[in-house]
Design an enzyme around this catalytic site. Sequence first.
Site, PDB file in Angstrom:
ATOM      1  CB  CYS A   2      -2.724  -9.911   5.876  1.00 13.02           C
ATOM      2  SG  CYS A   2      -4.445  -9.622   5.322  1.00 13.02           S
ATOM      3  NE  ARG A  27       2.766  -7.990   5.979  1.00 10.72           N
ATOM      4  CZ  ARG A  27       3.922  -8.048   4.878  1.00 10.72           C
ATOM      5  NH1 ARG A  27       4.956  -8.018   4.930  1.00 10.72           N
ATOM      6  NH2 ARG A  27       3.065  -8.505   3.762  1.00 10.72           N
ATOM      7  CD1 TRP A  76      -4.780  -2.579   6.061  1.00 17.22           C
ATOM      8  CD2 TRP A  76      -5.744  -3.335   4.230  1.00 17.22           C
ATOM      9  NE1 TRP A  76      -5.309  -1.527   5.280  1.00 17.22           N
ATOM     10  CE2 TRP A  76      -5.528  -1.760   4.109  1.00 17.22           C
ATOM     11  CE3 TRP A  76      -6.191  -3.875   2.890  1.00 17.22           C
ATOM     12  CZ2 TRP A  76      -6.071  -0.905   2.948  1.00 17.22           C
ATOM     13  CZ3 TRP A  76      -6.547  -3.148   1.801  1.00 17.22           C
ATOM     14  CH2 TRP A  76      -6.595  -1.776   1.716  1.00 17.22           C
ATOM     15  CG  ASN A 102      -1.360 -11.242   2.588  1.00 12.18           C
ATOM     16  OD1 ASN A 102      -2.134 -10.284   2.329  1.00 12.18           O
ATOM     17  ND2 ASN A 102       0.018 -10.883   2.685  1.00 12.18           N
ATOM     18  N   GLY A 103      -4.294 -11.764   0.981  1.00 11.27           N
ATOM     19  CA  GLY A 103      -4.510 -11.690  -0.530  1.00 11.27           C
ATOM     20  C   GLY A 103      -5.936 -11.416  -0.729  1.00 11.27           C
ATOM     21  CD  GLU A 482       8.052  11.369   0.142  1.00 12.56           C
ATOM     22  OE1 GLU A 482       8.356  10.562   1.195  1.00 12.56           O
ATOM     23  OE2 GLU A 482       7.131  10.805  -0.674  1.00 12.56           O
ATOM     24  CE  LYS A 486       7.004   9.705   3.887  1.00 12.43           C
ATOM     25  NZ  LYS A 486       6.247   9.184   2.735  1.00 12.43           N
ATOM     26  CD  GLU A 489       2.645   8.346   3.119  1.00 11.98           C
ATOM     27  OE1 GLU A 489       2.584   7.372   2.744  1.00 11.98           O
ATOM     28  OE2 GLU A 489       3.245   8.846   3.403  1.00 11.98           O
ATOM     29  CG  HIS A 505       0.336  27.337 -16.472  1.00  5.77           C
ATOM     30  ND1 HIS A 505       0.056  27.983 -17.610  1.00  5.77           N
ATOM     31  CD2 HIS A 505       1.609  27.298 -16.231  1.00  5.77           C
ATOM     32  CE1 HIS A 505       1.271  28.497 -18.209  1.00  5.77           C
ATOM     33  NE2 HIS A 505       2.077  27.845 -17.209  1.00  5.77           N
ATOM     34  CE  LYS A 608       7.505   0.472   5.351  1.00  6.79           C
ATOM     35  NZ  LYS A 608       7.953   1.865   5.318  1.00  6.79           N
TER      36      LYS A 608
END
Length: 613
Positions: A2, A27, A76, A102-103, A482, A486, A489, A505, A608
């Site tokens: 948040c 965020r 969030w 927040n949390g 990566e 990306k 995401e 395999h 974020k």
Amino acid sequence: MCGIVGYVGPRPSQDILIAGLARLEYRGYDSAGIAVIDADGHLGMRKKAGKLAALRDSLADAPLPDGATGIGHTRWATHGGPTDVNAHPHLADGGKLALIHNGIIENFAPLRDELAASGVEFISETDSEVAAALLGREYAKSGNLQTAFQNVVNRLEGAFTLLAMHQDHPGLVVGARRNSPLVIGLGEGENFLGSDVAAFVEHTRKALAIGQDQIVSITPSAVTVTDFEGNPVEAEPFDVSWDAAAAEKGGWSSFMAKEVAEQPEAVANTILGRVHDGQVVIPELDGLDELFIGINRVIITACGTASYAALVGKYAIEQWARVATDVELAHEFRYRDPVIGDDTLVISISQSGETMDTLMAVKYARERGARTLSICNTQGATIPRESDAVVYTHAGPEVAVASTKAFSAQITALLLLGLHMGRVRQVLTDDTAVSELADLPAKIAQVLEKEHDHVSQLANWMADTRSVLFLGRHVGYPIALEGALKLKEISYIHAEGFAAGELKHGPIALIEPGQPVFVIVPSPRHSALIHSKVVSNIQEIRARGARVIVIAEEGDAAVLPFADEVIHIPLAAPMFEPLLTVVPLQIFAMALATAKGLDVDQPRNLAKSVTVE
């Protein structure tokens, strides 16, 4: 996750709160709200589900009265869906007290039952409203907001940052933090609180970092910090190294586009001041030579993109410093009872320095006697303060949720660390790698200039693609991972990264005619053997109808007969290739998401800074 802003001072707080929340949009959030104490001493509140624009529109239609004290929040969702009622702030004490959070409050259920039994009625599904109600009850007993706050935080379990204000005390905002970020901004006749310095950097670059289990009270003229028991403590001052303009788009189509383009500068800033007389010397690690000489094992712990940077770092540290190195996902690390001790160095990587999984891994390592070092991009963050040492990346603010320049800066910091440790341990005698460091920013810029349009056009052609695979060997393998991340995401399509040798395999079963596959090809100049094996992998998938997109160094003619598309990178030593090969994959993901009409800066369901486990 948040976003939190608090303000006391002479100016209308509503404008400052909304601007601060806008700087914290990166965020990730699903609702927003503010509360203001007006000039007549009345508390007004407005909150809306959705993006900040919904709150702005509501305030434009019916502004809150001006006031010089206020708190603001972007949420969030954890407890309860993204609705107006579940949005923050939450009110208590008959609407005279406002609180944001927040949390996660882990013991909210028994506290809620206790409060309900005493007659408190709840209107939201959140754990945060429980904290507000508890604070309202405590305030009714003492009439002192700081005392009430102290009593409440000592009853809460979990991770939280809380900010609160009461209309009986205009000009006062009280905050507390446990396992969740909170920083103080120091102004002239005004003071700020924020979950990130971005919340107030437009107004001041002077800041204070408060520690674990501490309470802060701000008025226009004073800042007071205590521990949860009420004992005074000294907060750590620091100057924010970037200004508000650095967190603006500056004409770019998106923050992600801007940050991809800023990678040469981010890498250059990470290297700056850390090469002396042809050797890497990291000033922040001065005095730790004995530690680096004495360790027998390195564990790098991180999550998501940072864990892929860690995999590159593993190769570098083992090659240059000759010390066994493992990479652990932070959220798995402490739950499997790993074998660590005082001969182990645990390196944590976090862009924000607040990633909860990584923070708890660091604490676990310290409790078991390991030495800890953090790689971080954010001054005043919790993980660096909990570590024995820190190497800052100096990438500047990264606003887009999907990491780009922070990832490149993390790899650069790990390469520097590997070279630094190799020198200290007296096992690195070849200074060729050090001499190439200065050329890296220009080579990244060359990839951006020469391949941006080519890769973007390729992505536009593939806008309807439903699945993309990525293959790599050696340091190309983490970049394959990566590249896939990306694409997941920000484009929301299936993507997988594999070690190229794993194809036979199992994963080769995924290859069918037309399947797009990116292949990261290592330099034939440095390892003809690995290069030849990757070319064999290309032949295997091409024979089964795959559409092969190769990333290879300039002059590599061996891949041309087997590639549908070739993306070229400049010549570089193997350890430096990831900084070049990742750039086209970032551009590809961004361009494909844009072609699909998606928001590349704020992908769905993501945040974020992940400050909950």
